[in-house]
Design a protein around this motif. Structure first.
Motif, PDB file in Angstrom:
ATOM      1  N   GLU A   1      -4.946   2.765  -5.654  1.00 29.12           N
ATOM      2  CA  GLU A   1      -4.622   1.573  -6.438  1.00 29.12           C
ATOM      3  C   GLU A   1      -5.866   0.745  -6.765  1.00 29.12           C
ATOM      4  O   GLU A   1      -5.823  -0.111  -7.649  1.00 29.12           O
ATOM      5  CB  GLU A   1      -3.591   0.713  -5.718  1.00 29.12           C
ATOM      6  CG  GLU A   1      -4.113  -0.075  -4.542  1.00 29.12           C
ATOM      7  CD  GLU A   1      -3.026  -0.898  -3.864  1.00 29.12           C
ATOM      8  OE1 GLU A   1      -3.380  -1.774  -3.057  1.00 29.12           O
ATOM      9  OE2 GLU A   1      -1.827  -0.658  -4.122  1.00 29.12           O
ATOM     10  N   ASP A   2      -6.978   1.033  -6.078  1.00 32.29           N
ATOM     11  CA  ASP A   2      -8.179   0.219  -6.269  1.00 32.29           C
ATOM     12  C   ASP A   2      -9.401   1.009  -6.745  1.00 32.29           C
ATOM     13  O   ASP A   2     -10.172   0.518  -7.565  1.00 32.29           O
ATOM     14  CB  ASP A   2      -8.512  -0.484  -4.952  1.00 32.29           C
ATOM     15  CG  ASP A   2      -9.703  -1.423  -5.073  1.00 32.29           C
ATOM     16  OD1 ASP A   2      -9.787  -2.157  -6.078  1.00 32.29           O
ATOM     17  OD2 ASP A   2     -10.554  -1.425  -4.156  1.00 32.29           O
TER      18      ASP A   2
ATOM     19  N   GLN B   1       0.122   8.314   3.926  1.00 31.79           N
ATOM     20  CA  GLN B   1       0.489   7.964   2.549  1.00 31.79           C
ATOM     21  C   GLN B   1       0.039   6.548   2.197  1.00 31.79           C
ATOM     22  O   GLN B   1      -0.390   6.294   1.066  1.00 31.79           O
ATOM     23  CB  GLN B   1       1.994   8.125   2.350  1.00 31.79           C
ATOM     24  CG  GLN B   1       2.446   9.575   2.359  1.00 31.79           C
ATOM     25  CD  GLN B   1       3.874   9.753   1.888  1.00 31.79           C
ATOM     26  OE1 GLN B   1       4.706   8.855   2.009  1.00 31.79           O
ATOM     27  NE2 GLN B   1       4.172  10.927   1.340  1.00 31.79           N
ATOM     28  N   ASP B   2       0.123   5.631   3.156  1.00 32.24           N
ATOM     29  CA  ASP B   2      -0.337   4.258   2.917  1.00 32.24           C
ATOM     30  C   ASP B   2      -1.826   4.238   2.626  1.00 32.24           C
ATOM     31  O   ASP B   2      -2.292   3.530   1.716  1.00 32.24           O
ATOM     32  CB  ASP B   2      -0.017   3.390   4.136  1.00 32.24           C
ATOM     33  CG  ASP B   2      -0.115   1.907   3.836  1.00 32.24           C
ATOM     34  OD1 ASP B   2      -0.036   1.521   2.643  1.00 32.24           O
ATOM     35  OD2 ASP B   2      -0.277   1.108   4.776  1.00 32.24           O
ATOM     36  N   GLN B   3      -2.601   5.030   3.374  1.00 33.59           N
ATOM     37  CA  GLN B   3      -4.040   5.138   3.101  1.00 33.59           C
ATOM     38  C   GLN B   3      -4.283   5.649   1.679  1.00 33.59           C
ATOM     39  O   GLN B   3      -5.109   5.107   0.932  1.00 33.59           O
ATOM     40  CB  GLN B   3      -4.698   6.101   4.090  1.00 33.59           C
ATOM     41  CG  GLN B   3      -4.774   5.631   5.525  1.00 33.59           C
ATOM     42  CD  GLN B   3      -5.444   6.695   6.394  1.00 33.59           C
ATOM     43  OE1 GLN B   3      -6.667   6.823   6.418  1.00 33.59           O
ATOM     44  NE2 GLN B   3      -4.640   7.478   7.102  1.00 33.59           N
TER      45      GLN B   3
ATOM     46  N   ASP C   1       3.576   8.355   7.351  1.00 34.36           N
ATOM     47  CA  ASP C   1       3.691   7.080   6.628  1.00 34.36           C
ATOM     48  C   ASP C   1       2.324   6.427   6.471  1.00 34.36           C
ATOM     49  O   ASP C   1       2.001   5.901   5.391  1.00 34.36           O
ATOM     50  CB  ASP C   1       4.641   6.122   7.363  1.00 34.36           C
ATOM     51  CG  ASP C   1       6.103   6.513   7.216  1.00 34.36           C
ATOM     52  OD1 ASP C   1       6.406   7.341   6.328  1.00 34.36           O
ATOM     53  OD2 ASP C   1       6.929   5.990   7.987  1.00 34.36           O
TER      54      ASP C   1
ATOM     55  N   VAL D   1      -9.431   9.326   3.819  1.00 37.27           N
ATOM     56  CA  VAL D   1      -8.087   9.206   4.381  1.00 37.27           C
ATOM     57  C   VAL D   1      -8.053  10.128   5.598  1.00 37.27           C
ATOM     58  O   VAL D   1      -8.237  11.342   5.470  1.00 37.27           O
ATOM     59  CB  VAL D   1      -7.007   9.596   3.363  1.00 37.27           C
ATOM     60  CG1 VAL D   1      -5.659   9.776   4.042  1.00 37.27           C
ATOM     61  CG2 VAL D   1      -6.918   8.552   2.260  1.00 37.27           C
TER      62      VAL D   1
ATOM     63  N   TYR E   1      -2.275   5.729  -1.099  1.00 36.24           N
ATOM     64  CA  TYR E   1      -1.885   4.819  -2.180  1.00 36.24           C
ATOM     65  C   TYR E   1      -2.813   3.610  -2.251  1.00 36.24           C
ATOM     66  O   TYR E   1      -3.133   3.123  -3.343  1.00 36.24           O
ATOM     67  CB  TYR E   1      -0.436   4.369  -1.988  1.00 36.24           C
ATOM     68  CG  TYR E   1       0.592   5.394  -2.399  1.00 36.24           C
ATOM     69  CD1 TYR E   1       0.603   5.935  -3.691  1.00 36.24           C
ATOM     70  CD2 TYR E   1       1.564   5.838  -1.500  1.00 36.24           C
ATOM     71  CE1 TYR E   1       1.549   6.874  -4.071  1.00 36.24           C
ATOM     72  CE2 TYR E   1       2.512   6.779  -1.875  1.00 36.24           C
ATOM     73  CZ  TYR E   1       2.502   7.294  -3.163  1.00 36.24           C
ATOM     74  OH  TYR E   1       3.437   8.232  -3.545  1.00 36.24           O
ATOM     75  N   THR E   2      -3.265   3.138  -1.096  1.00 35.28           N
ATOM     76  CA  THR E   2      -4.154   1.975  -1.084  1.00 35.28           C
ATOM     77  C   THR E   2      -5.498   2.309  -1.719  1.00 35.28           C
ATOM     78  O   THR E   2      -6.071   1.493  -2.461  1.00 35.28           O
ATOM     79  CB  THR E   2      -4.357   1.480   0.362  1.00 35.28           C
ATOM     80  OG1 THR E   2      -3.095   1.190   0.947  1.00 35.28           O
ATOM     81  CG2 THR E   2      -5.203   0.228   0.383  1.00 35.28           C
ATOM     82  N   VAL E   3      -6.022   3.496  -1.453  1.00 31.33           N
ATOM     83  CA  VAL E   3      -7.277   3.920  -2.089  1.00 31.33           C
ATOM     84  C   VAL E   3      -7.083   4.065  -3.596  1.00 31.33           C
ATOM     85  O   VAL E   3      -7.868   3.542  -4.400  1.00 31.33           O
ATOM     86  CB  VAL E   3      -7.775   5.245  -1.478  1.00 31.33           C
ATOM     87  CG1 VAL E   3      -8.908   5.842  -2.334  1.00 31.33           C
ATOM     88  CG2 VAL E   3      -8.255   5.033  -0.050  1.00 31.33           C
TER      89      VAL E   3
END
Length: 268
Positions: free
Chosen positions: A69-70, A61-63, A58, A37, A65-67
Motif C-alpha cells: 500500500e506504500d 498477509q498484514d506485512q 494473518d 516480509v 498488504y502494508t508494504v
C-alpha cells in the motif's frame, strides 16, 4: 534519487548468511532498496538449523498488504515459506498484484542438510505459487522433488528435465547445476522460448551458505532495475561468483560460512 525497490518474502536466518538477511545484503550491494516480509524465524548457524518458528498467516498477509500500500515494489523474491498454509496465504495476496514479477526460489533444504519445507507443502507450492512466478530457480535436488523425477547427473539430463518443470511453471526456469561435478558451474535458463546454457567458474570453497538465496535476490534486483530476464540472470551469476570467490576472506562460524555479499565494498 529514487531507488528501485525489491521485496523479499522469506525466513530469517539468525546467523545472517541466508534467508532474509542474505537477500537484503545482496539487494543492498546491488543498489536496490530491500523491503522484507518474514515468513518464519529460524534458530540456526553455519552448522545446523536448531529450530523453526513459523509466522502466523494473518501477520504475513498484514506485512504484505502494508508494504504494497506504500512502496512501489518492482520485483519480488520468494524464498523459505515452510508450510502449506503460508504458501497459500502468500499466493492469495500476490494474485492481487500480477504486474509485479516474482522470482521464486523453492527453498527446501538448508546448506546444513536440515529440512526447511514440510513434505505436504510441495503440492501447495506447485499448485498455488509456481504458476505465479516469472522465473523459478530450483537446484537439482529441488527440481527432482518438484517433478518426481530422478535428480539429473549431467547437462543432458538437466535439459531433459526442463519439459517437466515447464508443465508446473510455464514462464521461465533457471535450473541450477551446482550439484554436478566438474570445474564449471553450468545452469540452464529457459526463458519461455529458448534454452540457454550459462556457464561460470566453479569456486572451491566450503563457505557457500546462502548461495541460492543470494542468486535469486540478485535476479530480483536486476529485474527491479529494469534489466531483461537474461541480463538479470547473467548479472546475478557474475555477482554470486565474485561473492563466492571472496567468501574465504570472511571467517564466520565453524561450518558452511556465508558468501561475501559486500566483496566490492569491504576492503579486507
Amino acid at each position: 534519487m529514487s531507488a528501485p525497490i525489491a521485496l523479499t518474502i522469506a525466513g530469517s536466518d539468525s546467523s545472517g548468511g541466508a534467508g532474509i538477511q542474505a537477500d537484503i545484503k545482496a539487494m543492498s550491494a546491488l543498489g536496490v532498496y530491500a523491503a522484507s516480509v518474514i515468513t518464519a524465524l529460524t534458530a540456526q548457524n553455519t552448522c545446523k538449523v536448531h529450530s523453526i518458528f513459523p509466522v502466523s498467516t494473518d501477520f504475513i498477509q498484514d506485512q504484505l498488504y502494508t508494504v504494497f500500500e506504500d512502496l512501489n515494489v518492482k520485483a519480488i523474491k520468494i524464498g523459505m515459506l515452510g508450510t502449506p498454509d503460508i504458501i497459500s496465504s502468500v499466493a492469495d495476496v500476490l494474485k492481487h498484484y500480477p504486474q509485479i514479477p516474482v522470482v521464486l526460489d523453492p527453498v527446501m533444504v538448508a546448506k546444513s542438510g536440515d529440512k526447511l519445507l514440510q513434505d505436504d507443502a510441495v503440492a501447495s507450492l506447485k499448485e498455488n505459487l509456481l504458476p505465479l512466478a516469472e522465473i523459478i530457480t530450483p537446484n537439482l535436488p529441488e527440481a527432482a522433488v518438484l517433478t518426481g523425477k530422478k535428480e539429473p547427473t549431467s547437462i543432458q539430463e538437466m535439459k531433459d528435465m526442463l519439459a517437466a518443470l515447464q508443465v508446473i511453471s510455464p514462464k521461465a526456469i533457471l535450473l541450477k547445476g551446482g550439484h554436478l561435478d566438474g570445474d564449471k558451474s553450468d545452469d540452464l535458463l529457459f526463458d519461455g522460448q529458448n534454452e540457454i546454457c550459462l556457464s561460470s567458474e566453479r569456486i572451491n570453497t566450503k563457505n557457500s551458505h546462502g548461495t541460492g538465496c543470494t542468486l535469486s535476490a540478485a535476479i530480483a534486483s536486476g529485474i527491479a532495475k529494469g534489466f531483461s530476464l537474461l541480463e538479470a540472470v547473467n548479472a546475478a551469476k557474475e555477482y554470486l561468483t565474485e561473492a563466492l570467490r571472496h567468501a574465504d576472506h570472511l571467517e564466520i562460524g565453524k561450518g558452511h560460512g556465508p558468501v561475501h555479499h559486500f566483496h566490492a565494498n569491504w576492503k579486507v
